[in-house]
Design an enzyme around this catalytic site. Structure first.
Site, short mmCIF file in Angstrom:
data_model
loop_
_atom_site.label_atom_id
_atom_site.label_comp_id
_atom_site.label_asym_id
_atom_site.label_seq_id
_atom_site.Cartn_x
_atom_site.Cartn_y
_atom_site.Cartn_z
N HIS A 185 79.80 2.14 74.58
CA HIS A 185 79.75 3.59 74.44
C HIS A 185 80.01 3.97 72.98
CE1 HIS A 185 80.19 4.83 78.83
NE2 HIS A 185 79.29 5.65 78.34
N GLU A 238 82.72 -1.88 76.59
CA GLU A 238 83.16 -1.73 77.98
C GLU A 238 83.47 -3.08 78.63
OE1 GLU A 238 83.90 1.03 79.21
OE2 GLU A 238 82.89 2.48 77.91
N CYS A 240 75.49 5.99 82.53
CA CYS A 240 75.87 4.82 81.72
C CYS A 240 76.45 3.72 82.60
CB CYS A 240 76.87 5.23 80.64
SG CYS A 240 76.15 6.19 79.29
#
Length: 216
Positions: A168, A80, A143
């Site tokens: 992720h 991310e 998350c």
């Protein structure tokens, strides 16, 4: 000896397992270079998850933190880029809370970027045979909540002293069997990807400049 903190989540939304916890706990105690990995589980609960990772930062004083979460439907490990300051839950968390359009930190910045070499990590994960890509959104569930809370906390430290980010990961095959048509990755592939990501993050300060964006 420097500590690398890896966190995974407890299962949520009626899943019997969470691949993030299964993958990070497989690396608990492993050494990467001169650092040691410590794996810890976070609750899938708004607020409590940030509190838990804050306590881990205080007690473990890690040099590097990578939080890991499940992203059912994704086919690759997603490193991310950015965490945004909003909770907008499609489903309730494990405590029954479902915040909608709520700031994670009141008056906090709109977003934080990961302080990891995300493109170098993806490059090396792919070189190791692990499907991986840079992701531009961590969602708006727990998350992203943890990712933002982590980066907000790390922003208090002198620049570069403690680096952090979020990855992720897809379903495990046994989960995909319950969700026909959904992609998955084997546990050993996920573990290899995380091991590679940690090694690259430890050895690389400046990220590589290569294509990693999307059109939409």
């Amino acid at each position: 000896m420097p500590t690398v903190l890896l966190t995974g989540f407890e299962p949520f939304e009626d899943e019997p397992i969470n691949p993030s916890w299964e993958a990070v706990r497989a690396l608990d105690g492993e050494r990467v270079g001169d650092a040691v990995i410590v794996a810890r589980q976070l609750p899938c609960v708004f607020g409590a998850a940030i509190d838990a990772i804050g306590e881990l930062l205080d007690t473990l004083r890690p040099a590097l933190v990578i939080a890991v979460g499940q992203a059912g439907g994704r086919a690759e490990m997603s490193v991310e880029r950015v965490a945004i300051n909003v909770d907008d839950a499609r489903i309730a968390d494990n405590a029954g809370a479902q915040p909608i359009d709520t700031a994670i930190v009141a008056d906090g910045p709109a977003a934080y970027f990961a302080t990891l070499p995300i493109k170098a990590m993806v490059r090396d994960m792919r070189a190791a045979g692990v499907p991986a890509s840079v992701s531009q959104t961590a969602g708006t569930f727990v998350c992203n909540h943890v990712f933002y809370g982590l980066m907000h906390r790390l922003a208090r430290h002198p620049a570069g002293t403690v680096r952090g980010g979020f990855i992720h990961i897809p379903y495990l095959p046994e989960q995909a069997a319950r969700h026909p048509g959904q992609p998955s990755l084997a546990l050993e592939t996920l573990v290899k990807g995380l091991r590679t990501a940690v090694a690259t993050a430890l050895s690389t300060r400046a990220d590589v400049r290569e294509q990693g964006g999307q059109l939409h």
